[in-house]
Design an enzyme around this catalytic site. Structure first.
Site, PDB file in Angstrom:
ATOM      1  N   MET A  34       0.842  -1.201   0.000  1.00 19.74           N
ATOM      2  CA  MET A  34       0.000   0.000   0.000  1.00 19.74           C
ATOM      3  C   MET A  34       0.879   1.255   0.000  1.00 19.74           C
ATOM      4  O   MET A  34       0.375   2.357   0.288  1.00 19.74           O
ATOM      5  CB  MET A  34      -0.938  -0.005   1.197  1.00 19.74           C
ATOM      6  CG  MET A  34      -1.920  -1.177   1.148  1.00 19.74           C
ATOM      7  SD  MET A  34      -3.429  -0.879   2.065  1.00 19.74           S
ATOM      8  CE  MET A  34      -2.780  -0.604   3.697  1.00 19.74           C
ATOM      9  N   LEU A  37       6.673   3.249   1.448  1.00 16.78           N
ATOM     10  CA  LEU A  37       7.577   2.106   1.528  1.00 16.78           C
ATOM     11  C   LEU A  37       8.711   2.341   2.518  1.00 16.78           C
ATOM     12  O   LEU A  37       9.240   3.441   2.642  1.00 16.78           O
ATOM     13  CB  LEU A  37       8.150   1.805   0.133  1.00 16.78           C
ATOM     14  CG  LEU A  37       7.088   1.489  -0.924  1.00 16.78           C
ATOM     15  CD1 LEU A  37       7.760   1.182  -2.259  1.00 16.78           C
ATOM     16  CD2 LEU A  37       6.197   0.320  -0.499  1.00 16.78           C
ATOM     17  N   GLY A  40      11.350  -2.683   5.246  1.00 14.84           N
ATOM     18  CA  GLY A  40      10.666  -3.980   5.276  1.00 14.84           C
ATOM     19  C   GLY A  40      10.095  -4.333   3.905  1.00 14.84           C
ATOM     20  O   GLY A  40      10.271  -5.451   3.404  1.00 14.84           O
ATOM     21  N   HIS A  41       9.430  -3.366   3.274  1.00 19.19           N
ATOM     22  CA  HIS A  41       8.919  -3.594   1.913  1.00 19.19           C
ATOM     23  C   HIS A  41      10.070  -3.925   0.960  1.00 19.19           C
ATOM     24  O   HIS A  41       9.962  -4.812   0.117  1.00 19.19           O
ATOM     25  CB  HIS A  41       8.208  -2.342   1.387  1.00 19.19           C
ATOM     26  CG  HIS A  41       6.977  -1.936   2.128  1.00 19.19           C
ATOM     27  ND1 HIS A  41       6.899  -0.768   2.848  1.00 19.19           N
ATOM     28  CD2 HIS A  41       5.764  -2.537   2.245  1.00 19.19           C
ATOM     29  CE1 HIS A  41       5.680  -0.658   3.369  1.00 19.19           C
ATOM     30  NE2 HIS A  41       4.979  -1.711   3.028  1.00 19.19           N
ATOM     31  N   GLU A 152       5.815 -11.678   6.841  1.00 14.28           N
ATOM     32  CA  GLU A 152       5.288 -12.370   8.033  1.00 14.28           C
ATOM     33  C   GLU A 152       4.765 -11.364   9.055  1.00 14.28           C
ATOM     34  O   GLU A 152       4.051 -11.728   9.973  1.00 14.28           O
ATOM     35  CB  GLU A 152       6.395 -13.225   8.666  1.00 14.28           C
ATOM     36  CG  GLU A 152       6.769 -14.432   7.831  1.00 14.28           C
ATOM     37  CD  GLU A 152       7.837 -15.291   8.478  1.00 14.28           C
ATOM     38  OE1 GLU A 152       8.437 -14.853   9.493  1.00 14.28           O
ATOM     39  OE2 GLU A 152       8.075 -16.392   7.963  1.00 14.28           O
ATOM     40  N   GLN A 157      -2.702 -12.387   7.525  1.00 14.18           N
ATOM     41  CA  GLN A 157      -2.904 -12.061   6.106  1.00 14.18           C
ATOM     42  C   GLN A 157      -2.182 -13.071   5.212  1.00 14.18           C
ATOM     43  O   GLN A 157      -2.730 -13.551   4.212  1.00 14.18           O
ATOM     44  CB  GLN A 157      -2.379 -10.646   5.834  1.00 14.18           C
ATOM     45  CG  GLN A 157      -2.251 -10.295   4.360  1.00 14.18           C
ATOM     46  CD  GLN A 157      -1.823  -8.856   4.158  1.00 14.18           C
ATOM     47  OE1 GLN A 157      -2.608  -7.952   4.353  1.00 14.18           O
ATOM     48  NE2 GLN A 157      -0.576  -8.640   3.781  1.00 14.18           N
ATOM     49  N   LEU A 180      11.119  -7.256   9.227  1.00 10.51           N
ATOM     50  CA  LEU A 180      12.253  -6.362   9.490  1.00 10.51           C
ATOM     51  C   LEU A 180      11.870  -5.424  10.629  1.00 10.51           C
ATOM     52  O   LEU A 180      10.767  -4.872  10.636  1.00 10.51           O
ATOM     53  CB  LEU A 180      12.569  -5.567   8.227  1.00 10.51           C
ATOM     54  CG  LEU A 180      14.062  -5.398   7.934  1.00 10.51           C
ATOM     55  CD1 LEU A 180      14.659  -6.746   7.548  1.00 10.51           C
ATOM     56  CD2 LEU A 180      14.302  -4.411   6.815  1.00 10.51           C
ATOM     57  N   MET A 188       8.926  -2.690  11.569  1.00 12.45           N
ATOM     58  CA  MET A 188       8.745  -1.565  10.642  1.00 12.45           C
ATOM     59  C   MET A 188       7.334  -1.597  10.071  1.00 12.45           C
ATOM     60  O   MET A 188       6.822  -2.665   9.739  1.00 12.45           O
ATOM     61  CB  MET A 188       9.758  -1.645   9.514  1.00 12.45           C
ATOM     62  CG  MET A 188      11.152  -1.348   9.973  1.00 12.45           C
ATOM     63  SD  MET A 188      12.281  -1.316   8.572  1.00 12.45           S
ATOM     64  CE  MET A 188      13.821  -1.135   9.462  1.00 12.45           C
TER      65      MET A 188
HETATM   66  P1  AMP Z   1       1.592  -2.918   3.440  1.00 12.07           P
HETATM   67  O1  AMP Z   1       2.088  -1.855   2.538  1.00 12.07           O
HETATM   68  O2  AMP Z   1       1.613  -2.548   4.883  1.00 12.07           O
HETATM   69  O3  AMP Z   1       0.275  -3.509   2.983  1.00 12.07           O
HETATM   70  O4  AMP Z   1       2.635  -4.109   3.333  1.00 12.07           O
HETATM   71  C1  AMP Z   1       2.971  -4.648   2.085  1.00 12.07           C
HETATM   72  C2  AMP Z   1       3.743  -5.928   2.303  1.00 12.07           C
HETATM   73  O5  AMP Z   1       4.941  -5.646   3.046  1.00 12.07           O
HETATM   74  C3  AMP Z   1       2.965  -6.957   3.135  1.00 12.07           C
HETATM   75  O6  AMP Z   1       3.206  -8.252   2.601  1.00 12.07           O
HETATM   76  C4  AMP Z   1       3.557  -6.799   4.501  1.00 12.07           C
HETATM   77  O7  AMP Z   1       3.450  -7.962   5.287  1.00 12.07           O
HETATM   78  C5  AMP Z   1       4.995  -6.493   4.173  1.00 12.07           C
HETATM   79  N1  AMP Z   1       5.651  -5.820   5.291  1.00 12.07           N
HETATM   80  C6  AMP Z   1       5.175  -4.747   5.975  1.00 12.07           C
HETATM   81  N2  AMP Z   1       6.007  -4.428   6.987  1.00 12.07           N
HETATM   82  C7  AMP Z   1       7.038  -5.319   6.938  1.00 12.07           C
HETATM   83  C8  AMP Z   1       8.209  -5.523   7.722  1.00 12.07           C
HETATM   84  N3  AMP Z   1       8.495  -4.754   8.759  1.00 12.07           N
HETATM   85  N4  AMP Z   1       9.043  -6.528   7.377  1.00 12.07           N
HETATM   86  C9  AMP Z   1       8.746  -7.324   6.306  1.00 12.07           C
HETATM   87  N5  AMP Z   1       7.657  -7.187   5.539  1.00 12.07           N
HETATM   88  C10 AMP Z   1       6.811  -6.196   5.848  1.00 12.07           C
END
Ligand code: AMP
EC number: 6.3.2.1
Length: 284
Positions: A34, A37, A40-41, A152, A157, A180, A188
């Site tokens: 979403m 970024l 983690g992304h 994870e 999800q 991460l 994050m």
């Molecule tokens: P989001 O933009 O929050 O929907 O996240 C997009 C993707 O990034 C999802 O698969 C999340 O699980 C992953 N994600 C979000 N935060 C982290 C993180 N800290 N470490 C690893 N993956 C993440």
């Protein structure tokens, strides 16, 4: 193949790009996000590029996965920064459709997953996982990647996505990537930016609560005793409320009491208007 990321806004243009890669015999990874970024992304993009030749990241703030009183309107949107971050990670394409491209007039279909969608975040955010499952199904079918990567960090999800991908025979490998964290343990998240400095100082207690429960389980204690203690600890540390802290079977997400198989400890708690989620695994 690194360079500026190509921004694509239509499903047709995305499919044309993926077809061109396929003609060259290249494999494709998809990282749905979403936006807003963070590292983690980008770790998902990096893993994607280890497993496939080309990477598409999508940025779409999906309205159907937000409840009426949630943060859809104020969710951070920063496409230029996201495009630069993706380019630096070697991502090839940013797929950034608008709402009308994803949900054209007359849109009437929902992918709804029972079982793993229920309880935990599913209990607190009605309709959330149907929104996620619907948009991720669309993204997978729009791109048809070889592999799609998910964090994870959003463990329930990930379980929901694995379930419908298998149930609907979507021919894509689903890959989970470890969470991460900041140096103090906080996972994050794009939502971390909502926090005031005071809230940010309290936030790492969520991760500490999870590791405390893991230690307790390893020492032979039961979830039924550990979780209520962790909840009072979080409230004492300054959290305004705790949606849940639960111990579940790592694979099925069924409730679990003691460390006789791989488990997952999952939590969601609120600091003011910011809702934080986190989880860790623990092995016997
Ligand atoms: P989001 O933009 O929050 O929907 O996240 C997009 C993707 O990034 C999802 O698969 C999340 O699980 C992953 N994600 C979000 N935060 C982290 C993180 N800290 N470490 C690893 N993956 C993440």
């Amino acid at each position: 193949m690194s360079g500026p990321v190509v921004i694509v806004r239509s499903v047709a243009a995305l499919r044309a790009q993926v077809s061109a890669w396929r003609k060259d015999g290249l494999t494709v990874a998809l990282v749905p996000t979403m936006g807003a970024l963070h590292a983690g992304h980008l770790s998902l993009v990096k893993r994607g590029l280890e497993l496939a030749d080309c990477c598409v990241a999508s940025v779409f703030v999906n309205p159907t996965q937000f409840g009426p009183n949630e943060d859809f309107a104020r969710y951070p949107r920063q496409e230029e920064l996201d495009a630069a971050a993706l380019a630096s990670a070697g991502c090839h394409v940013l797929f950034a459709p608008d709402v009308a491209e994803m949900y054209p007039d007359g849109f009437a279909t929902t992918v709804s997953v029972s079982g793993v969608s229920e309880g935990l975040c599913g209990a607190v955010r009605p309709g959330h996982f149907a929104g996620v499952a619907t948009v991720v199904t669309k993204l997978l079918l729009q791109c048809l990647p070889d592999i799609a990567l998910f964090g994870e960090k959003d463990y329930q999800q990930l379980a929901v996505i694995r379930r419908f991908a298998r149930d609907l025979d979507i021919p894509v490998r689903i890959e989970g990537v470890p969470t991460l964290r900041e140096d103090d343990g906080l996972a994050m998240s794009s939502r971390n930016a909502y926090m005031t400095p005071d809230q940010r100082a309290i936030a790492p207690w969520l991760f500490r609560a999870l590791t405390g429960i893991a230690d307790g389980l390893r020492a032979g204690a039961k979830a039924a005793d550990l979780c209520p203690m962790a909840i009072s600890g979080l409230l004492k540390a300054g959290f305004d409320s705790v949606d849940y802290i639960e111990v579940r079977d790592a694979a099925s997400l069924a409730p679990a009491e003691s460390l006789d198989r791989p488990l997952r400890i999952l939590a969601a708690a609120r600091l003011g208007k910011t809702r934080l989620i986190d989880n860790i695994g623990v092995e016997p």
